[in-house]
Enzyme design. Structure first.
Site, short mmCIF file in Angstrom:
data_model
loop_
_atom_site.label_atom_id
_atom_site.label_comp_id
_atom_site.label_asym_id
_atom_site.label_seq_id
_atom_site.Cartn_x
_atom_site.Cartn_y
_atom_site.Cartn_z
N GLU A 167 0.82 -1.22 0.00
CA GLU A 167 0.00 0.00 0.00
C GLU A 167 0.85 1.26 0.00
O GLU A 167 0.53 2.23 -0.68
CB GLU A 167 -0.93 0.00 1.21
CG GLU A 167 -2.18 0.86 1.02
CD GLU A 167 -1.93 2.36 1.18
OE1 GLU A 167 -2.67 3.14 0.57
OE2 GLU A 167 -0.99 2.73 1.91
N HIS A 197 -0.83 0.70 7.13
CA HIS A 197 -1.38 1.55 6.06
C HIS A 197 -0.25 2.48 5.58
O HIS A 197 0.75 2.02 5.06
CB HIS A 197 -2.58 2.31 6.60
CG HIS A 197 -3.52 2.81 5.56
ND1 HIS A 197 -4.80 3.25 5.85
CD2 HIS A 197 -3.38 2.97 4.23
CE1 HIS A 197 -5.40 3.63 4.74
NE2 HIS A 197 -4.55 3.49 3.74
N HIS A 252 -4.13 -0.15 11.84
CA HIS A 252 -5.59 -0.23 12.05
C HIS A 252 -5.96 -1.56 12.73
O HIS A 252 -6.63 -2.40 12.14
CB HIS A 252 -6.34 -0.13 10.72
CG HIS A 252 -6.10 1.14 9.97
ND1 HIS A 252 -6.46 2.38 10.44
CD2 HIS A 252 -5.53 1.35 8.75
CE1 HIS A 252 -6.14 3.30 9.56
NE2 HIS A 252 -5.56 2.70 8.52
N ASN A 296 -5.08 7.85 7.41
CA ASN A 296 -4.70 7.17 6.17
C ASN A 296 -3.20 7.17 5.98
O ASN A 296 -2.59 6.14 5.72
CB ASN A 296 -5.39 7.86 4.98
CG ASN A 296 -5.15 7.14 3.67
OD1 ASN A 296 -4.03 7.04 3.20
ND2 ASN A 296 -6.22 6.63 3.06
N ASN A 308 -5.93 11.82 1.58
CA ASN A 308 -5.25 10.53 1.48
C ASN A 308 -3.75 10.67 1.74
O ASN A 308 -3.33 10.94 2.85
CB ASN A 308 -5.54 9.90 0.12
CG ASN A 308 -5.34 8.41 0.10
OD1 ASN A 308 -4.27 7.91 0.39
ND2 ASN A 308 -6.39 7.67 -0.24
N ASP A 321 -3.59 8.39 -4.78
CA ASP A 321 -3.53 7.85 -3.42
C ASP A 321 -2.35 8.46 -2.66
O ASP A 321 -2.43 9.57 -2.18
CB ASP A 321 -3.44 6.32 -3.52
CG ASP A 321 -3.90 5.61 -2.27
OD1 ASP A 321 -3.50 6.03 -1.18
OD2 ASP A 321 -4.65 4.62 -2.39
N ASN A 322 -1.25 7.74 -2.58
CA ASN A 322 -0.09 8.22 -1.83
C ASN A 322 0.78 9.15 -2.66
O ASN A 322 0.80 9.08 -3.89
CB ASN A 322 0.74 7.03 -1.34
CG ASN A 322 0.04 6.29 -0.21
OD1 ASN A 322 -0.33 6.88 0.80
ND2 ASN A 322 -0.16 4.99 -0.38
#
Length: 687
Positions: free
Chosen positions: A66, A125, A145, A179, A236, A281-282
């Protein structure tokens, strides 16, 4: 009282109709929200595959990668095994891997986790690395998480045994749906909350359908925790610029990357948002170029539906020059899900690109020859650039030496010249009226030139007709700050109506430039009338504009006795330029007369029209002042300057032992005053 026949049936029918209307309204609202969600997730987007050469799947990363971040030495950290509500995931426990980007095998290695850490619930994450500047120790911040809660784990990386030591778990009520995180200190960081609600169903379905900008960015430190930015649809990825002055936040459902300025109190101020056209996203940042690299979802709807026959694609976006007015957004890679599903991160090093995903595999791709050349040889390119700049500076320095006549040696040529009394710290400019009254400015402080007096500047006058001419200090009256008075060039104007004398004096208070106008009242005083300031050169009561330009280093300026011509000394051009005055005070260039020296101020003999110049025979000695090798002095005379063959002659020359850094030579009836930047002044006799 009994109801009329049929009333009960009508009442039931009304209720049914009302309920039907409510259901229809809710269905319409739900439909509108679904359409809005499809729009925000780019559900109808079609894209063309854009593959890179030599992309290979990395071993051991079959259940997601991720987030990925890479240190400056090429060591990459990778989080894997994320289980996120509403998205596909595996039953494997979360892990952290490293990958040496400099190793030819490019094989990720699992980090050994500490025994005192709950591995069964580890659900990593976003990640961020902090390198302690005091000892280069490496610390890893990991968003975790467990049971779908949010907390930050702080680890120390132990390189010797390839392991992590767990130092601390950070929890806070403001860190409720984290996140990603970017470290700014050992225990301080910025973090994104990607949801507003904490309930699993509301997060997975309610919030996407509502589609409101309710998510935020939080700053955390042991001393302070606060929301520092909000108004995101889905905050994010987060990262920091190489100079640590800006934070970048990816808003997935707004298809943009936000640029935020970091303030002294760690608050964030929005600067701009850059549209990227994808659900990114990242965020990773190239430490060399400052480019942003984004792992994106080209069609987010496919992520939610998770249809194996219609796989979620992958996309990598690069943003160059993000702080400029025109950032360059480029799609570097795209795939329809047949190679990699649901890309979430893209990180570069040494011409290679790592692409991670939320629950699928990870790729390592070649970025191509040009990028590889740029990245792998960035240090070499920097050296080349530094060398090129050094060569250029060296070339310009040699040019300056050439223009300043640094190699010139000057034979002495003296006149009968005693020193003028009371002038010890320069007489930068001198002008003499037709009746023999001379005015002198002294005490100049000019950037880059020597100055040996800490006192303010002064003005003197001197009667050239007196048997023993002696400078008399002028008392200045009026509203002028004498403490910052730094006189430079001067010019006298005689009013033909009543023979009143006015002095125009260039003044540099606090190294600024302005012109002071004085009225010469009597023998030893002058009244200050006005201060003139303007960015341009030419000044009259009605207009201000440039009258002439394209002069290398415009210095002294004077008008001809008939007032038809203007003379300008170009000190670095080693010339005196002649301009014709035209209507509207426009100056028309007529000629340049080479003088072979760096001539400063210009004076004109009222009787003959000859030009007299105070010059620096070697300018380098002036700017690089050495009392053991002082700057010399030179006086140049130009006869018949308007003729086809002007006569240029040297009238005085000294090596600095008698007079240093002459600036002006003012003639009057067989006498000559020679002034200097910071030294004395001479009263000479010539034939």
């Amino acid at each position: 009282m009994t109801e009329p026949p049929g009333f009960a049936n009508l009442s039931k029918m009304g209720k049914v109709a009302f309920i039907s209307l409510v259901i229809a309204a809710l269905a319409a609202l739900l439909g509108e929200r679904i359409l809005n969600l499809r729009k925000r997730t780019l559900a109808s987007r079609e894209w063309v595959q854009n593959h890179l050469p030599n992309c290979v799947a990395l071993k051991n990363l079959d259940f997601g990668s991720e987030d990925i971040t890479i240190l400056g030495n090429g060591l990459a950290f990778i989080s894997t095994g994320l289980k996120y509500p509403g998205l596909l995931s595996s039953n494997n426990i979360g892990k952290i891997f490293t990958l040496d980007m400099n190793h030819p095998r490019m094989k990720p290695g699992e980090l050994r986790m500490p025994r005192n850490f709950d591995l069964e619930s580890f659900n990593p994450h976003g990640i961020s690395v902090y390198v302690d500047p005091s000892d280069d120790s490496i610390y890893l911040l990991v968003v975790n998480h467990p049971q779908h809660k949010s907390q930050i784990e702080l680890f120390k990386f132990m390189e010797d045994d390839h392991s992590l030591v767990h130092l601390k778990t950070i929890k806070h009520e403001l860190l409720y749906s984290v996140n990603d995180v970017v470290a700014v200190g050992l225990e301080s960081f910025y973090a994104t909350n990607d949801h507003y609600f904490t309930h699993k169903i509301l997060k997975a379905w309610g919030e996407p359908l509502l589609g409101q900008p309710w998510t935020n960015v939080v700053y955390y430190s042991p001393e302070e925790v606060k929301v520092v930015s909000e108004g995101y649809y889905f905050a994010n990825g987060i990262n920091m610029s190489p100079d640590k002055r800006h934070i970048y936040v990816s808003d997935v459902l707004d298809h943009s990357v936000h640029v935020l300025e970091v303030k002294e109190d760690n608050a964030l101020v929005s600067v701009k948002a850059v549209s990227v056209g994808s659900l990114c996203d990242n965020v990773e940042v190239d430490p060399e170029t400052g480019d942003l690299w984004l792992g994106c979802h080209p069609n987010g709807w496919q992520i939610f539906t998770a249809d194996p026959k219609d796989r979620a694609g992958s996309e990598v976006i690069q943003i160059q020059n993000i702080h400029s007015d025109k950032p360059v957004v480029t799609q570097v890679y795209s795939d329809d899900g047949q190679v990699i599903i649901g890309s979430s991160v893209a990180a570069t090093y040494g011409g290679k690109l790592l692409i991670g995903s939320g629950f699928h595999k990870a790729l390592c791709c070649d970025l191509g020859f040009l990028y590889s050349l740029r990245s792998q040889n960035m240090a070499a390119m920097k050296k080349i650039l530094v060398a090129a700049v050094a060569v250029y500076i060296g070339h310009r320095f040699l040019k300056v030496k050439e223009m300043s006549l640094a190699s010139r040696e000057l034979p002495v040529k003296h006149l009968c010249c005693p020193y003028i009394k009371n002038i010890e710290y320069g007489a930068q400019d001198i002008t003499v009226l037709k009746d023999g009254l001379a005015f002198l400015s002294t005490g100049l402080h000019f950037p880059g030139l020597p100055s040996f007096s800490g006192e303010p500047g002064k003005m003197y006058n001197m009667d050239m007709l007196h048997p023993k001419p002696t400078p008399v200090l002028l008392q200045i009256k009026g509203e002028l700050d004498l403490s910052s008075f730094k006189p430079h060039g001067i010019s006298a104007y005689v009013d033909e109506a009543d023979d009143s004398v006015y002095l125009f004096v260039v003044n540099h208070p606090q190294q600024k430039s302005q012109v002071e106008i004085f009225h010469f009242v009597q023998e030893n005083s002058q009244a200050h009338l006005k201060t003139i300031t303007h960015p341009l050169v030419y000044n009259s009561p009605n207009k201000v504009r440039v009258a002439a330009d394209v002069i290398m280093f415009a210095n002294g300026i004077k008008i001809s006795p008939d007032k038809r011509s203007i003379y300008v000394s170009d000190i670095m051009g080693h010339s005196s330029n002649v301009y014709e005055r035209k209507k509207g005070e426009h100056l028309l260039y007529r000629k340049g007369v080479a003088v072979g020296s760096l001539c400063d101020y210009i004076e004109v003999d009222h009787r003959t029209g000859d030009i007299w110049l105070g010059c620096h025979p070697n300018g380098m000695k002036l700017t690089m002042y050495d009392p053991n090798d002082p700057p010399g002095s030179e006086v140049i005379r130009i006869k018949n300057i308007h003729s086809d063959q002007p006569v240029v002659s040297q009238e005085y020359a000294d090596n600095g032992r008698v007079l240093m850094a002459s600036t002006v030579a003012a003639p009057y009836e067989g006498k000559l005053l020679i002034g200097t930047v910071f030294h004395k002044a001479l009263f000479c006799h010539f034939k």
